[in-house]
Each structure stands twice: as C-alpha cells, then as structure tokens.
Design a protein around this motif. Structure first.
Motif, PDB file in Angstrom:
ATOM      1  N   LEU A   1      12.059  -5.373   1.092  1.00 29.43           N
ATOM      2  CA  LEU A   1      11.063  -6.379   0.721  1.00 29.43           C
ATOM      3  C   LEU A   1      10.972  -6.488  -0.794  1.00 29.43           C
ATOM      4  O   LEU A   1      10.936  -7.595  -1.351  1.00 29.43           O
ATOM      5  CB  LEU A   1       9.698  -6.020   1.298  1.00 29.43           C
ATOM      6  N   LEU A   2      10.956  -5.354  -1.473  1.00 24.49           N
ATOM      7  CA  LEU A   2      10.887  -5.347  -2.935  1.00 24.49           C
ATOM      8  C   LEU A   2      12.088  -6.050  -3.555  1.00 24.49           C
ATOM      9  O   LEU A   2      11.946  -6.869  -4.474  1.00 24.49           O
ATOM     10  CB  LEU A   2      10.791  -3.906  -3.442  1.00 24.49           C
ATOM     11  N   LYS A   3      13.268  -5.755  -3.041  1.00 28.73           N
ATOM     12  CA  LYS A   3      14.482  -6.396  -3.566  1.00 28.73           C
ATOM     13  C   LYS A   3      14.427  -7.909  -3.368  1.00 28.73           C
ATOM     14  O   LYS A   3      14.836  -8.678  -4.246  1.00 28.73           O
ATOM     15  CB  LYS A   3      15.716  -5.812  -2.877  1.00 28.73           C
ATOM     16  N   THR A   4      13.927  -8.331  -2.215  1.00 29.49           N
ATOM     17  CA  THR A   4      13.815  -9.765  -1.941  1.00 29.49           C
ATOM     18  C   THR A   4      12.854 -10.432  -2.923  1.00 29.49           C
ATOM     19  O   THR A   4      13.133 -11.517  -3.456  1.00 29.49           O
ATOM     20  CB  THR A   4      13.333 -10.007  -0.502  1.00 29.49           C
TER      21      THR A   4
ATOM     22  N   ASP B   1       7.472 -11.499  -9.890  1.00 30.96           N
ATOM     23  CA  ASP B   1       7.283 -10.361 -10.792  1.00 30.96           C
ATOM     24  C   ASP B   1       5.956  -9.648 -10.581  1.00 30.96           C
ATOM     25  O   ASP B   1       5.458  -8.942 -11.469  1.00 30.96           O
ATOM     26  CB  ASP B   1       7.409 -10.807 -12.251  1.00 30.96           C
ATOM     27  N   THR B   2       5.357  -9.814  -9.386  1.00 31.31           N
ATOM     28  CA  THR B   2       4.118  -9.100  -9.078  1.00 31.31           C
ATOM     29  C   THR B   2       4.327  -7.593  -9.231  1.00 31.31           C
ATOM     30  O   THR B   2       5.336  -7.049  -8.801  1.00 31.31           O
ATOM     31  CB  THR B   2       3.680  -9.402  -7.636  1.00 31.31           C
ATOM     32  N   ALA B   3       3.354  -6.943  -9.859  1.00 31.33           N
ATOM     33  CA  ALA B   3       3.442  -5.490 -10.044  1.00 31.33           C
ATOM     34  C   ALA B   3       3.501  -4.787  -8.691  1.00 31.33           C
ATOM     35  O   ALA B   3       2.820  -5.182  -7.738  1.00 31.33           O
ATOM     36  CB  ALA B   3       2.238  -4.989 -10.835  1.00 31.33           C
ATOM     37  N   VAL B   4       4.331  -3.735  -8.608  1.00 30.71           N
ATOM     38  CA  VAL B   4       4.510  -2.988  -7.351  1.00 30.71           C
ATOM     39  C   VAL B   4       4.453  -1.491  -7.628  1.00 30.71           C
ATOM     40  O   VAL B   4       5.157  -0.977  -8.506  1.00 30.71           O
ATOM     41  CB  VAL B   4       5.852  -3.321  -6.675  1.00 30.71           C
ATOM     42  N   ILE B   5       3.606  -0.794  -6.877  1.00 30.06           N
ATOM     43  CA  ILE B   5       3.585   0.668  -6.883  1.00 30.06           C
ATOM     44  C   ILE B   5       4.002   1.138  -5.500  1.00 30.06           C
ATOM     45  O   ILE B   5       3.382   0.759  -4.499  1.00 30.06           O
ATOM     46  CB  ILE B   5       2.197   1.227  -7.220  1.00 30.06           C
ATOM     47  N   ILE B   6       5.059   1.929  -5.439  1.00 30.84           N
ATOM     48  CA  ILE B   6       5.546   2.465  -4.167  1.00 30.84           C
ATOM     49  C   ILE B   6       4.731   3.698  -3.792  1.00 30.84           C
ATOM     50  O   ILE B   6       4.507   4.588  -4.614  1.00 30.84           O
ATOM     51  CB  ILE B   6       7.038   2.819  -4.261  1.00 30.84           C
ATOM     52  N   LEU B   7       4.296   3.749  -2.531  1.00 30.49           N
ATOM     53  CA  LEU B   7       3.590   4.898  -1.980  1.00 30.49           C
ATOM     54  C   LEU B   7       4.406   5.414  -0.805  1.00 30.49           C
ATOM     55  O   LEU B   7       4.543   4.718   0.201  1.00 30.49           O
ATOM     56  CB  LEU B   7       2.189   4.501  -1.498  1.00 30.49           C
ATOM     57  N   THR B   8       4.950   6.616  -0.913  1.00 26.90           N
ATOM     58  CA  THR B   8       5.843   7.091   0.151  1.00 26.90           C
ATOM     59  C   THR B   8       5.874   8.610   0.232  1.00 26.90           C
ATOM     60  O   THR B   8       5.568   9.310  -0.742  1.00 26.90           O
ATOM     61  CB  THR B   8       7.271   6.570  -0.096  1.00 26.90           C
ATOM     62  N   ALA B   9       6.245   9.094   1.411  1.00 26.55           N
ATOM     63  CA  ALA B   9       6.415  10.536   1.597  1.00 26.55           C
ATOM     64  C   ALA B   9       7.795  11.000   1.155  1.00 26.55           C
ATOM     65  O   ALA B   9       8.055  12.202   1.073  1.00 26.55           O
ATOM     66  CB  ALA B   9       6.195  10.890   3.075  1.00 26.55           C
ATOM     67  N   ARG B  10       8.676  10.068   0.841  1.00 26.08           N
ATOM     68  CA  ARG B  10      10.038  10.423   0.434  1.00 26.08           C
ATOM     69  C   ARG B  10      10.023  10.834  -1.032  1.00 26.08           C
ATOM     70  O   ARG B  10       9.764  10.026  -1.924  1.00 26.08           O
ATOM     71  CB  ARG B  10      10.973   9.236   0.664  1.00 26.08           C
TER      72      ARG B  10
END
Length: 219
Positions: free
Chosen positions: A62-65, A72-81
């Motif tokens: 989704l981010l790549k798309t 250019d909306t700001a994105v913070i990834i939240l993940t257990a990885r």
C-alpha cells in the motif's frame, strides 16, 4: 491533525485510537487495505499509522502504491517485525518513521508530533506567534509565562493553522481536522471554535477571508 490508522489488532487499534483522540486528533480507524484505500480516496489525511501484516495484504505494498501515485502523506509504520532488513524496506518504500511493537504510547505521540513538524517545515517544537509561545509537543500555549488553557478541539484547530502557516483553510478543511469520518458536525462548529480561539489568543490572530475560509496571521 486528521489521521488514518490501519491496524487489524482490535485491542491495540483501540488503544492507539483513543490515545490519538485524547490528544486532539481526528482519527479514522480501518482494519484492511481495501478499507484504507476507500478512506484515502475520499479524505485528505495528514498522517497514516500503518501496520504491515494485514488480512488482505502487506502494508508495504500500500505504501509503495501511494508513493508511486505521488501521494506524499506522512506515514509511520507500526509493526512487530523488528529485523533491520524490515526497517530498511519500510523506509526505502517511503515511510517517514518506523516503530516496533510493543511500544510506549508516549513514544508514538512524540514520533507523530515530530513527523508533523517536519512536514510543516519547522522541526522546532516551539513556535513564537505574536506574543504567544506554542509548544507543539506538550500542547501548551503561554503568554508572558502564563498558561492559556485550550480544549482538545481548540488545540486541534490551532494546530491545523500552525502546520500550514499563512495558507487559507476552508471551513471543510478545518472540519476534517476536528472530526473523524461519520461524525455529526453542526453547521456553525468552525465559527464557534474560531471565536473561542480569538477570545483566548487574541482577536486579530486568525483572519477571516469572507467566502473562502480562515488563515493565521504571520508575525
């Protein structure tokens, strides 16, 4: 700010949602990529909180798309990885920050504020505005050392102006900063909160451009 939270874990999603609401943000919470795409198609967000492992796909895709489409909306990834390779992949895909679960909510709040400041072009958390000092981290407004108390909605409205200094914001744009999708909004809500801010911060701070909207005066 208007946030899109994409998180399929119910307990964590509820905690993050409530934390962001308490801080004065408007939050739309979705649990699938399909729901996120539908939300993004109809709403302009300031920031996306993005989980990676989702029921209908991978958040990185989704981010790549979004970035491929020029979003250019700001994105913070939240993940257990938590592998270094995962972080590199996320940042290279266009994420602004990366937070590994489990995390402290205060750290999430600090990172949201930091990313917002960068997008507003001012990494300094303290802003001087006429005779006011505004701390974007603590949501504190002072005049000559005296605190000025703002409600969560009043702060959200002030923050919308501060992140777009000098720009004219329409009534509908300001409503988007105050309310999540589906919330009932009175027709005079923005006028009421503008009036309250003027009473607390100064009647000349926010300028009305009749028929178009409002903007905060640059000093």
């Amino acid at each position: 700010m208007r946030l899109l939270l994409l998180e399929d874990a119910n307990d964590l999603g509820e905690v993050i949602h409530d934390q962001m609401i308490d801080e004065g943000h408007a939050v739309d919470w979705v649990e699938t990529i399909a729901q996120a795409k539908a939300a993004l198609a109809g709403t302009e967000y300031d920031l996306i909180l993005l989980d990676l492992m989702l029921p209908d796909g991978h958040g990185i895709d989704l981010l790549k798309t979004l970035r491929h489409d020029g979003d250019d909306t700001a994105v913070i990834i939240l993940t257990a990885r938590d592998q270094i390779s995962d972080r590199i992949q996320g940042l290279n895909a266009g994420a602004d920050d990366y937070l590994v679960k489990p995390f402290d909510l205060s750290e999430l709040s600090a990172r949201v504020a930091a990313v917002a400041r960068r997008y507003a072009g001012n990494p300094n958390p303290t802003i001087k505005l006429a005779d006011l000092t505004v701390d974007l981290n603590t949501h504190q407004v002072t005049r000559a050392g005296a605190d000025i108390q703002l409600t969560a909605r009043e702060w959200a409205l002030l923050e919308a102006f501060l992140h777009r200094p000098g720009l004219l914001l329409s009534k509908s744009q300001l409503e988007d900063h105050l309310y999540a999708f589906g919330a009932e909004i009175e027709s005079n809500t923005i006028e009421v909160y503008i009036s309250r801010l003027r009473k607390k911060l100064g009647k000349d701070l926010i300028e009305t451009v009749r028929g178009f909207g409002y903007r905060i005066k640059q000093t």
